[in-house]
Write a protein that holds these residues in place. Structure first.
Motif, PDB file in Angstrom:
ATOM      1  N   ASP A  96      -2.564   3.317  -5.250  1.00  0.00           N
ATOM      2  CA  ASP A  96      -1.906   2.197  -4.580  1.00  0.00           C
ATOM      3  C   ASP A  96      -1.714   2.562  -3.114  1.00  0.00           C
ATOM      4  O   ASP A  96      -0.958   3.483  -2.794  1.00  0.00           O
ATOM      5  N   PRO A  97      -2.402   1.876  -2.190  1.00  0.00           N
ATOM      6  CA  PRO A  97      -2.317   2.246  -0.780  1.00  0.00           C
ATOM      7  C   PRO A  97      -1.004   1.892  -0.107  1.00  0.00           C
ATOM      8  O   PRO A  97      -0.699   2.389   0.980  1.00  0.00           O
ATOM      9  N   PHE A  98      -0.198   1.038  -0.741  1.00  0.00           N
ATOM     10  CA  PHE A  98       1.028   0.595  -0.083  1.00  0.00           C
ATOM     11  C   PHE A  98       2.189   1.538  -0.372  1.00  0.00           C
ATOM     12  O   PHE A  98       2.408   1.943  -1.501  1.00  0.00           O
ATOM     13  N   PHE A  99       2.916   1.905   0.671  1.00  0.00           N
ATOM     14  CA  PHE A  99       4.203   2.562   0.512  1.00  0.00           C
ATOM     15  C   PHE A  99       5.026   2.238   1.755  1.00  0.00           C
ATOM     16  O   PHE A  99       4.505   1.849   2.781  1.00  0.00           O
ATOM     17  N   GLY A 100       6.317   2.355   1.637  1.00  0.00           N
ATOM     18  CA  GLY A 100       7.178   1.984   2.749  1.00  0.00           C
ATOM     19  C   GLY A 100       7.866   0.658   2.482  1.00  0.00           C
ATOM     20  O   GLY A 100       7.813   0.113   1.374  1.00  0.00           O
ATOM     21  N   ASN A 101       8.493   0.112   3.505  1.00  0.00           N
ATOM     22  CA  ASN A 101       9.325  -1.081   3.347  1.00  0.00           C
ATOM     23  C   ASN A 101       8.791  -2.318   4.068  1.00  0.00           C
ATOM     24  O   ASN A 101       9.248  -3.421   3.812  1.00  0.00           O
ATOM     25  N   ILE A 102       7.838  -2.135   4.976  1.00  0.00           N
ATOM     26  CA  ILE A 102       7.292  -3.263   5.734  1.00  0.00           C
ATOM     27  C   ILE A 102       6.159  -3.904   4.957  1.00  0.00           C
ATOM     28  O   ILE A 102       5.176  -3.247   4.618  1.00  0.00           O
ATOM     29  N   GLN A 103       6.293  -5.181   4.668  1.00  0.00           N
ATOM     30  CA  GLN A 103       5.251  -5.891   3.925  1.00  0.00           C
ATOM     31  C   GLN A 103       4.058  -6.183   4.837  1.00  0.00           C
ATOM     32  O   GLN A 103       4.228  -6.586   5.989  1.00  0.00           O
ATOM     33  N   PRO A 104       2.825  -5.980   4.323  1.00  0.00           N
ATOM     34  CA  PRO A 104       1.634  -6.265   5.129  1.00  0.00           C
ATOM     35  C   PRO A 104       1.443  -7.761   5.334  1.00  0.00           C
ATOM     36  O   PRO A 104       2.026  -8.576   4.621  1.00  0.00           O
ATOM     37  N   ASP A 105       0.609  -8.138   6.316  1.00  0.00           N
ATOM     38  CA  ASP A 105       0.353  -9.559   6.560  1.00  0.00           C
ATOM     39  C   ASP A 105      -0.801 -10.051   5.684  1.00  0.00           C
ATOM     40  O   ASP A 105      -1.297  -9.327   4.810  1.00  0.00           O
ATOM     41  N   GLU A 106      -1.258 -11.277   5.959  1.00  0.00           N
ATOM     42  CA  GLU A 106      -2.228 -11.939   5.081  1.00  0.00           C
ATOM     43  C   GLU A 106      -3.637 -11.350   5.159  1.00  0.00           C
ATOM     44  O   GLU A 106      -4.521 -11.722   4.381  1.00  0.00           O
ATOM     45  N   THR A 107      -3.878 -10.436   6.089  1.00  0.00           N
ATOM     46  CA  THR A 107      -5.216  -9.844   6.200  1.00  0.00           C
ATOM     47  C   THR A 107      -5.385  -8.606   5.323  1.00  0.00           C
ATOM     48  O   THR A 107      -6.432  -7.963   5.354  1.00  0.00           O
ATOM     49  N   VAL A 108      -4.377  -8.259   4.534  1.00  0.00           N
ATOM     50  CA  VAL A 108      -4.386  -7.001   3.790  1.00  0.00           C
ATOM     51  C   VAL A 108      -5.565  -6.887   2.831  1.00  0.00           C
ATOM     52  O   VAL A 108      -6.036  -5.786   2.529  1.00  0.00           O
TER      53      VAL A 108
END
Length: 228
Positions: free
Chosen positions: A182-194
């Motif tokens: 899972d490439p996501f970590f942290g608290n900031i949500q990515p935008d629609e280009t993810v």
């Protein structure tokens, strides 16, 4: 608290000294992918890990890496001992620096703390550690191919083996956090280009496709210039 046991984790036996090869070994003593870098990197990382099990693992591996540093140091010492009058010694860094290990890489550049890769987040750090172990494994493989002394080669194979072991441990730790793939970590949500893959290396013929740029995980943009 640290205790030093006056024997190495794995035996270090050298039959034939080679100071030129010892200079190559410096890469794993004072180089970017070396054992000092790994030991300090994992030790520092452990201080900001809240998960007790992963913190303990990082500290255990860090201490083992200090043991590996000792083994590499003994290899370098053995390959430079009692050979200071040889032409091979005179053509190596040891002619100026003297016998034994030094915190230099194989080209004579001094070790620097900038080699240490840590960033205060356990997921980020574990991923960095997998890359660090891969770099060390590759260096050991190159050294093994160049080694002519059988005892030295056996020690290097052990060190390479433990790099693989540590990689598996880091991967299992990531998996326990649900972050191995899972490439996501942290608290900031990515935008629609993810989930967009831009085809920016087209040769005008057939473009290469694979799971890295295909549905359902990615929306493939074949001609980014046309859609911009």
């Amino acid at each position: 608290m640290f205790f030093h046991k006056k024997e190495t984790i794995h035996s270090v036996n050298i039959q034939e000294s080679d100071p030129r090869f010892a200079q190559l070994l410096l890469e794993q003593f004072g180089g970017a992918t070396g054992e000092l870098t790994a030991a300090l990197q994992y030790w520092v990382q452990s201080f900001h890990v809240e998960n007790a099990g992963i913190r303990d693992m990082l500290q255990d591996i860090a201490i083992e890496e200090f043991g590996h540093l000792e083994m590499v140091g003994k290899l370098i010492e053995g390959h430079t001992k009692n050979v200071d009058q040889t032409e091979a010694f005179k053509s190596s860094l040891f002619a100026v620096r003297g016998m034994g290990p030094h915190f230099l890489d194989s080209q004579g550049s001094a070790w620097t703390a900038s080699y240490i890769n840590e960033g205060g987040d356990v997921v980020r750090d574990l991923r960095a550690n997998i890359a660090a172990e891969a770099g060390a494994r590759q260096t050991y493989e190159s050294l093994i191919k160049l080694a002519s002394d059988e005892g030295t080669k056996q020690t290097l194979v052990h060190l390479l083996t433990r790099e693989i072991s540590h990689t598996k441990m880091f991967m299992k730790a990531l998996d326990s956090l649900g972050k191995l793939d899972d490439p996501f970590f942290g608290n900031i949500q990515p935008d629609e280009t993810v989930d967009i893959y831009y085809n920016l290396s087209s040769n005008g013929k057939e473009d290469q496709r694979g799971p890295w740029n295909s549905e359902p995980d990615f929306r493939y943009v074949a001609e980014p210039s046309a859609s911009s």
